[in-house]
Scaffold this active site. Sequence first.
Site, PDB file in Angstrom:
ATOM      1  N   ASP A 181       0.779  -1.251   0.000  1.00  9.47           N
ATOM      2  CA  ASP A 181       0.000   0.000   0.000  1.00  9.47           C
ATOM      3  C   ASP A 181       0.812   1.303   0.000  1.00  9.47           C
ATOM      4  OD1 ASP A 181      -1.540  -2.130   0.827  1.00  9.47           O
ATOM      5  OD2 ASP A 181      -2.200  -1.193   2.681  1.00  9.47           O
ATOM      6  N   TRP A 184       5.960 -10.276   0.962  1.00 10.48           N
ATOM      7  CA  TRP A 184       5.504  -9.549   2.138  1.00 10.48           C
ATOM      8  C   TRP A 184       6.200 -10.113   3.369  1.00 10.48           C
ATOM      9  CZ3 TRP A 184       2.920 -10.159   6.784  1.00 10.48           C
ATOM     10  CH2 TRP A 184       2.329  -9.012   7.320  1.00 10.48           C
ATOM     11  N   ARG A 237      -7.128  -0.966  11.850  1.00  8.38           N
ATOM     12  CA  ARG A 237      -5.925  -0.475  11.164  1.00  8.38           C
ATOM     13  C   ARG A 237      -6.164   0.625  10.144  1.00  8.38           C
ATOM     14  NH1 ARG A 237      -6.716  -5.887   9.732  1.00  8.38           N
ATOM     15  NH2 ARG A 237      -7.305  -6.255   7.557  1.00  8.38           N
ATOM     16  N   ASP A 238      -5.046   1.095   9.622  1.00  5.45           N
ATOM     17  CA  ASP A 238      -4.953   1.989   8.468  1.00  5.45           C
ATOM     18  C   ASP A 238      -5.515   3.389   8.742  1.00  5.45           C
ATOM     19  OD1 ASP A 238      -4.027  -0.384   7.427  1.00  5.45           O
ATOM     20  OD2 ASP A 238      -5.867  -0.842   6.324  1.00  5.45           O
ATOM     21  N   GLU A 271     -10.507  -2.232   4.395  1.00  6.74           N
ATOM     22  CA  GLU A 271      -9.157  -1.750   4.685  1.00  6.74           C
ATOM     23  C   GLU A 271      -8.958  -0.341   4.096  1.00  6.74           C
ATOM     24  OE1 GLU A 271      -6.435  -5.580   5.122  1.00  6.74           O
ATOM     25  OE2 GLU A 271      -6.848  -5.205   3.015  1.00  6.74           O
TER      26      GLU A 271
HETATM   27  C1  FRU Z   1      -3.970  -3.541   2.772  1.00  6.66           C
HETATM   28  C2  FRU Z   1      -3.316  -4.025   4.048  1.00  6.66           C
HETATM   29  C3  FRU Z   1      -3.613  -3.059   5.168  1.00  6.66           C
HETATM   30  C4  FRU Z   1      -2.483  -3.272   6.114  1.00  6.66           C
HETATM   31  C5  FRU Z   1      -1.335  -3.543   5.163  1.00  6.66           C
HETATM   32  C6  FRU Z   1      -0.308  -4.490   5.690  1.00  6.66           C
HETATM   33  O1  FRU Z   1      -3.363  -3.975   1.615  1.00  6.66           O
HETATM   34  O2  FRU Z   1      -3.774  -5.331   4.363  1.00  6.66           O
HETATM   35  O3  FRU Z   1      -4.874  -3.216   5.766  1.00  6.66           O
HETATM   36  O4  FRU Z   1      -2.243  -2.173   6.918  1.00  6.66           O
HETATM   37  O5  FRU Z   1      -1.908  -4.051   3.982  1.00  6.66           O
HETATM   38  O6  FRU Z   1       0.820  -4.522   4.872  1.00  6.66           O
END
Ligand code: FRU
Length: 490
Positions: free
Chosen positions: A41, A65, A166-167, A222
């Site tokens: 992201d 990841w 989150r986010d 998200e």
């Molecule tokens: C969205 C996500 C977010 C999270 C991040 C983790 O793509 O899943 O919700 O913060 O990626 O890398």
Amino acid sequence: MSKNPTPLERVREYEREQAPKLPADERPLFHLTPLVGWMNDPNGFCYYQGQYHLFYQYHPFSRQWGPMHWGHAVSHDLLHWTYMPCALAPDTAADAGGCFSGSAVPLPDGRLMLAYTGVQPAGTFRRETQAQCVAIGDGVDFEKSLLNPVIRHAHLPEGYSEFDFRDPKIWIEGDGTFRMVAANRHEQKQGTVLLFSSVDGLDWQFVGEIDACWSEYGRMWECPDFFSLDGKQVLLVSPQEMHAREEFHAGYGTVAILGTFNKKDCRLERESIQPVDHGLTFYAPQTTLAPDGRRIMIGWMDNWETCKEAPRRHPWYAQMSMPRELFIQNGRLMQRPVREIEHMWQDTIAHSQMTVQEETSLPGVQGRMMDMTVTLHAQDSACRRFTLHVAKDSAHYVQVRCDLARGELVFDRSHGGSHRDIAHTRHVKADMREGKLTLRLLMDKESIELFINGGERVVTSLIPTPLDADGITFAADAPIRLSVEAHHLG
Ligand code: FRU
């Protein structure tokens, strides 16, 4: 480096050693890729001290990841990026499990505040939890607040999750107070977007829930973003686990909800809902306001479902989308590539009102780094099907098939060179406007971003096609006039 380097110092040292070894000419021309390793992201997108800053979810040590850091780059035109050293590493109790997505806001005192999700790793009797953290700095180095996490589960009414929380997207209101929206998965309502307020960015209060999903458009939502645009309030979210419905495809989606914000009840009163992007690889977009008032959005040009299997052809993995200007027209959220792209136009080729039927190529219209607009003049034509091929050679092609009678277009990368059994096509509405259909394609080596009818709908897709497949052809089932304006990019 000091004798006992911190985790962040170690990453920065690794970047200094490894980044120069990566072949610069393999990178796209104007799409941001990670300095090293993996990217997802966009984070912390903002204009600060005379330039745009873009941070990103980053795993420097591999092309998969992994423990999340924040990578960082700056730009004057949103197209040419200069890498900065890694901004955040997971190195405190509040974020030892990762520095997940978030945002940035310039502070009145000239510093920059980052808001991000700190992941606390699982323990023997405890699942991994998520809470919101802040860090303040000068645009290069950031100090994490000792108060982190500044928003935790204890701030929330009952029913909201401590595992899916989150986010944060942060901003400062006209009166100087801070606001933040963050995503949370509620026991019954599933995806929700929560609003918080603060006087200093450190001490936060829960205000309310601006919208909830009730498993209608995906489940967990998200990466929320919330802003006003041309008289409407816009909520962007990226849902997981969508069922295909209306114009939404199954899986990971991007949704824009347009409406009015009822401040008293802290509710977004919905007026319309639409996909943000109809393509195969677009997720987790984030916006910022440019100094000239434009609302600019950038997304991760990838998809969680397919990225795991995607070939690792380059020593880095993943890229951001083209930054896009957002605007509202006839109640729809529209997008167009940032106008800065015009400074990259070279060797413009224009063919006006050519009649085509048999598969044809046009002189000078060929390449994989291009900004090309094709206008179909269909008023007086019997044409029902028009096909555009790009990234074509004897073994490959990517197709845009327009069914003018049905007002639909199929984007199809099935013959684009993938060996994987993943989605390769999307069906998208493409109605004619006053007898015309316009297709603007931004091509940058291994990606295509297609803007239909001035940005009514957008189809973003990576293509794995070898770069020497650079042919472009036009074909129709009956004679049709078309105009092509192609700008090579450089
Ligand atoms: C969205 C996500 C977010 C999270 C991040 C983790 O793509 O899943 O919700 O913060 O990626 O890398």
